[in-house]
Design a protein around this motif. Structure first.
Motif, PDB file in Angstrom:
ATOM      1  N   THR B 479      -1.162 -50.143   5.479  1.00  0.00           N
ATOM      2  CA  THR B 479      -1.348 -50.562   6.864  1.00  0.00           C
ATOM      3  C   THR B 479      -2.776 -50.208   7.310  1.00  0.00           C
ATOM      4  O   THR B 479      -3.186 -49.052   7.173  1.00  0.00           O
ATOM      5  N   PRO B 480      -3.504 -51.184   7.865  1.00  0.00           N
ATOM      6  CA  PRO B 480      -4.863 -50.846   8.338  1.00  0.00           C
ATOM      7  C   PRO B 480      -4.783 -49.792   9.444  1.00  0.00           C
ATOM      8  O   PRO B 480      -3.943 -49.896  10.349  1.00  0.00           O
ATOM      9  N   LEU B 482      -3.804 -46.664   9.287  1.00  0.00           N
ATOM     10  CA  LEU B 482      -2.894 -45.527   9.117  1.00  0.00           C
ATOM     11  C   LEU B 482      -3.275 -44.658   7.912  1.00  0.00           C
ATOM     12  O   LEU B 482      -2.490 -43.817   7.478  1.00  0.00           O
ATOM     13  N   GLU B 483      -4.488 -44.854   7.394  1.00  0.00           N
ATOM     14  CA  GLU B 483      -4.898 -44.054   6.242  1.00  0.00           C
ATOM     15  C   GLU B 483      -4.763 -42.570   6.593  1.00  0.00           C
ATOM     16  O   GLU B 483      -5.206 -42.130   7.656  1.00  0.00           O
TER      17      GLU B 483
END
Lengths: 343, 635
Positions: B479-480, B482-483
């Motif tokens: 997910t972009p 949520l790193e």
């Protein structure tokens, strides 16, 4: 399947897009800083966004790597990064998985996982920081420390023959093997780009300097003034030439690599060993992996990149093949083959 | 054989014409039969087929396979004896039985090692052909026990299995070895006759099994029928026995082993959670069947891995859990030792994970094929640091499905690794299982976060806790925005950043414990069989459940003030357990170990509980347990 394309139109990433908000806590002057920067630059160039990448590590100085990457990250336990990364890659082939490890982490406590990773050829990029010492535990000899090396745990010198990481990887059926030097930005960029593009386990041994416990371990290769004469830059399809004056080469006499001087005794470039990185047979690649200074220049660059079945792809292909012919029916599974009904 | 109800004329149990019997039939309420022979004699197959036929006849059943660690020890030796005990009855039963009514032995070694299990005056059916001088010597007999009068207390039936099998197959052109391998079907035919089991079942199985080998198919059917006819025609057997169908709750049933049960429970949980299922194991007795089973279920998308070692198995499962799959690793006690550090990593990273421990005799290699419950304290405490996790234990083969499902549900709900305990007797034992309707299985909610907007404009907080469960969110990889990074180093609550702060460590230790303690919310009130006050409470966990139910039922029928409670969750213990214990003068804790739950009970509730401990690789015997309970009663 595991070749990752950027989701939308290619975004131009910068190295800092792969840099997390965490303070880097390696010792000042550590080779790991260069490696981190080189990897971040390579990833930016590759164009896969940070959220599609996972970085997995074991334990040790090198294994702090995931904390400093703006990707998904997992800091595991000592030696087990290959296993953690394998489980992740099998269930999430959509992610590009990088692994950071060290000579103690992978060649000692995690030796078993390390060799089985290559055997399976899981699509993982492995960066092994080899500084020939245990740094985080403050200076014991490692499985790559040279015989006789005096350390805290070997005050009279080690009595153990070291592993050659590249030889070990080749022996374990690695499909991609390369080597670079922490401070060599250009060489590292090439190797990391090739590793990123490889489908299968890509192994990169990075010769890294621990300026606290083993300072100068690779100085004979890393120092600019030494590099040309003490290293051999491997180029696929090219004869093996080295030296500041490009006047030395490697000739293969039978199965014995031999250093020769070009021009002397009628030796020409046509007599030299031509590097074949795509040779299916690892025999000659293994010979390369045995070449060490001072008898030989130390090969740097891409040793081997061959295509062979990839574990995670095969696992998922088997499942997909069954799913094409068989619908999941949980009730039928629970029922099994023999039921009876009590009224 | 227990209680004989009545004797009837030839039984009309729908046997096809070819299997019509003219001999009288006696009715029994329950029978325990034990088959014993060389590992290569097909004993487990024979037992399994007889079990299926008994279940299809409507009996309640419980089995106990008892096999050696050696795969094919030299034929005829004591080391090579494999056994299979089946208890079938016209009422509810809970154990495979202590002693058997009928013992079928294929050679002298099988007799020597199994005679102790045969009830007084029980039936001994012996393959007399195998009682040769050589076999007798290997089994340690100086004289043939079939001839020397030493078996006078039992009803001995000598059957020349080898000769009779050979006679049945004359002219078929089979090799001596092939003929030899048919003889278990002769024994099966005979006991099918003796207990009026439906022969069609075996014949159908033979048809299927030997579909590609018509000659062997015909041979085995011929031998099976010869065994049946032998019973009908020999003067040795004068009556057949009929065990009527049991009154069992209505529903659809199948036979289920504990290993099958956990495998099905894992698949069902993954389906109900809408997650992929990942299972990794290293071959180990008696857990390997779970790996075998799950590797078949590819249509459900199950990914299985035979790891290079136990540590890789658990670590790859942790990797898969990080990748947002329902991840499981299965093993036995020695494997749990090796996995300990990684289980700690799962506790620290607060990832859902189920660790299956099919307990066997220990320590070290111990008794790989025998049963034991000695991993309880290892499961609860066996890691470095304060490292709590929920522990659940199945009580029987049929219960293992539900426990596996429950272990997964709790792991996902609380974001915590859960240890699921079964044991060798549950794993390999079988009993009828009322198959649940999949629509009745509860959905399993999952705390997946797949959108950066979950955290609004604030920072991503991988350790932000849900109020009731204290669970952290399971951030979906890929997910972009949520790193995040997880790891085994202590971290700040909420942010998950590395922290060596003293007060924070104290807080995190307490928080991880509170999260496990919160699992008590999942527990129904502890069920007490019998009165809630009395002289003795028998408190069980795991496989001794069946023996406890049976012993307590018997004593209560005799008017004794004995009750029974069973704990499924061992960590944390049920919140009402202390109150339950307080209702009794004495508490007896039967365990197949040297006293482990009892330590927890004594330490937690300050109750002077007594132990009943048998550590002989076998299930706890009802008779011995009954005596132990009687010892606790006022005289």
């Amino acid at each position: 399947m595991s070749t990752l394309a950027p989701e939308t139109a290619p975004i131009a990433y910068k190295a800092k897009d792969f840099s997390s908000d965490q303070d880097v806590r390696w010792c000042p002057g550590c080779g790991d800083y260069s490696i981190l920067a080189n990897v971040q630059r390579a990833l930016a160039k590759q164009g896969v966004p940070p959220h599609q990448i996972a970085t997995v590590a074991g334990i040790g100085c090198s294994s702090r790597f995931p904390y400093y990457m703006a990707t998904y990250g997992f800091h595991g336990i000592h030696g087990r990064a290959p296993a953690i990364a394998t489980g992740l890659k099998v269930v999430r082939p959509d992610l590009q998985v990088w692994m950071a490890t060290g000579d103690g982490d992978s060649l000692s406590i995690g030796g078993n996982h390390f060799i089985h990773l290559f055997r399976r050829n899981v699509d993982i990029k492995v960066l092994l920081f080899n500084n020939r010492i245990y740094g985080l535990t403050k200076g014991q000899y490692s499985p790559t420390s040279e015989l006789g090396k005096k350390t805290k745990s070997s005050p009279f010198g080690t009595v153990e023959t070291p592993f050659r990481a590249v030889s070990l990887a080749i022996g374990a059926e690695a499909s991609f093997v390369a080597r670079c030097i922490d401070v060599d930005a250009k060489g590292s960029a090439d190797v990391f780009a090739a590793a990123a593009a490889h489908v299968g386990t890509a192994f990169v041994e990075i010769l890294q300097n621990c300026n606290i416990f083993n300072d100068g371990a690779w100085e004979h290769l890393a120092a600019k003034e030494n590099r040309s004469d003490h290293t051999l830059m491997l180029e696929h399809g090219k004869p093996m030439v080295f030296g500041a004056a490009r006047d030395k080469g490697i000739k293969l006499v039978g199965l014995r690599p031999t250093v020769v001087k070009i021009g002397a005794d009628g030796v020409t470039e046509a007599d030299l060993w031509v590097h074949d990185a795509h040779d299916e047979d690892p025999t000659r690649t293994f010979l390369l992996s045995r070449m060490e200074w001072p008898e030989f220049p130390v090969p740097i660059g891409l040793f081997r990149a061959v295509t062979r079945p990839v574990y995670d792809q095969l696992v998922n292909a088997q499942v997909e093949a069954v799913q094409r012919t068989k619908k999941p029916d949980l009730q039928r599974l629970l029922d099994g083959s023999k039921t009876w009904t009590v009224a | 054989m227990s209680e004989q109800l009545h004797t009837s004329a030839p039984a009309p149990h729908g046997a096809p014409i070819a299997f019509r019997s003219t001999k009288p039939s006696e009715t029994l309420t329950d029978v325990v039969i034990r088959f014993a022979g060389d590992s290569g004699d097909g004993i487990q197959l024979t037992g399994t087929q007889f079990t299926q036929a008994s279940a299809l006849a409507g009996n309640d059943t419980a089995t106990f396979p008892d096999f050696p660690a050696e795969i094919r020890a030299p034929a005829g030796t004591l080391a090579g004896v494999s056994g299979f005990q089946l208890h079938f009855a016209s009422s509810d039963i809970f154990t495979p039985g202590d002693l058997c009514d009928v013992l079928v032995v294929m050679n002298p070694a099988a007799l020597a090692s199994n005679q102790k299990w045969l009830k007084e005056h029980g039936m001994l059916i012996a393959n007399a052909d195998a009682f040769t001088a050589k076999n007798l010597k290997m089994a340690g007999y100086e004289r043939n026990p079939l001839d020397d009068g030493s078996l006078a207390d039992w009803q001995v039936f000598r059957v020349d299995l080898a000769r009779l099998t050979n006679d049945a197959l004359i002219g078929m052109g089979l090799s001596a070895k092939e003929v030899e391998r048919c003889k278990n079907y002769f024994a099966l035919g005979l006991v099918f006759w003796l207990y009026e089991r439906q022969p069609q079942l075996v014949e159908d199985d033979i048809e299927k099994k030997f579909a590609s080998k018509p000659l062997l198919k015909d041979a085995n059917i011929k031998v099976f029928r010869a065994g049946w006819d032998y019973g009908e025609n020999t003067d040795q057997f004068r009556v057949r026995y009929h065990v009527p169908a049991a009154k069992i709750a209505p529903g659809k049933y199948r036979s289920l082993t504990g290993n099958e049960g956990v495998a099905l429970g894992f698949v069902a949980a993954a389906q109900k959670a809408g997650l992929g299922l990942y299972y990794s194991g290293y071959p180990i007795t008696p857990a390997s069947d779970v790996l075998h089973q799950l590797s078949l279920y590819k249509e459900f998308g199950v990914r299985t891995m035979q790891a290079e070692d136990e540590i890789a198995a658990v670590c790859s499962a942790i990797g898969a859990s990080f990748g947002n799959w329902l991840a499981i690793t299965g093993t036995s006690g020695p494997g749990v030792c090796l996995k300990a550090e990684a289980i700690g990593l799962a506790v620290m990273t607060e990832l859902p994970l189920v660790i299956l421990d099919v307990q066997r005799g220990g320590p070290s290699t111990g008794l790989p094929t025998k049963t034991e419950q000695a991993d309880l304290l290892q499961a609860i405490y066996g890691r470095n640091g304060e490292c709590p996790l929920p522990v659940i234990a199945a009580r029987s083969p049929a219960d293992s499905f539900e426990c596996a499902f429950e272990a997964c549900r709790v792991a996902l709900k609380y974001m915590v690794p859960v240890i699921l305990l079964t044991d060798g007797s549950i794993a390999n034992g079988a009993e009828p299982w009322r198959i649940p309707n999949v629509d009745d299985l509860p959905p399993i909610p999952v705390r997946l976060v797949k959108d950066r907007a979950h955290f609004g404009d604030g920072p991503v907080l991988p350790y932000q806790r849900e109020a009731v469960t204290l669970a952290r969110p399971w951030l979906y990889l890929g997910t972009p925005g949520l790193e995040h990074r997880l790891g085994g180093i202590e971290k700040w609550d909420s942010t998950g950043h590395i922290s060596y702060d003293a007060a924070n460590h104290h807080h995190m230790v307490k928080t991880r414990q509170a999260k496990v303690d919160a699992v008590t919310q999942e527990m129904p009130p502890t069920e007490v069989i019998g009165d809630r006050t009395g002289d003795v409470l028998v408190l069980s966990w795991g496989s001794p459940w069946g023996a406890c139910v049976t012993a307590v039922q018997t004593l209560r029928a005799q008017g004794r003030a004995v009750s029974h409670a069973h704990v499924r969750w061992l960590n944390p213990l049920p919140p009402d357990l202390g109150a339950v214990l307080a209702g009794f003068r004495r508490v007896l804790v039967p365990e197949i170990n040297n006293g482990q739950l009892i330590k927890l009970v004594r330490a937690t509730y300050l109750v002077d509980a007594q132990g009943f401990n048998r550590i002989n690789g076998q299930p706890i015997s009802v008779a011995e347990l009954t005596d132990a309970i009687l010892d606790q009663l006022p005289h």
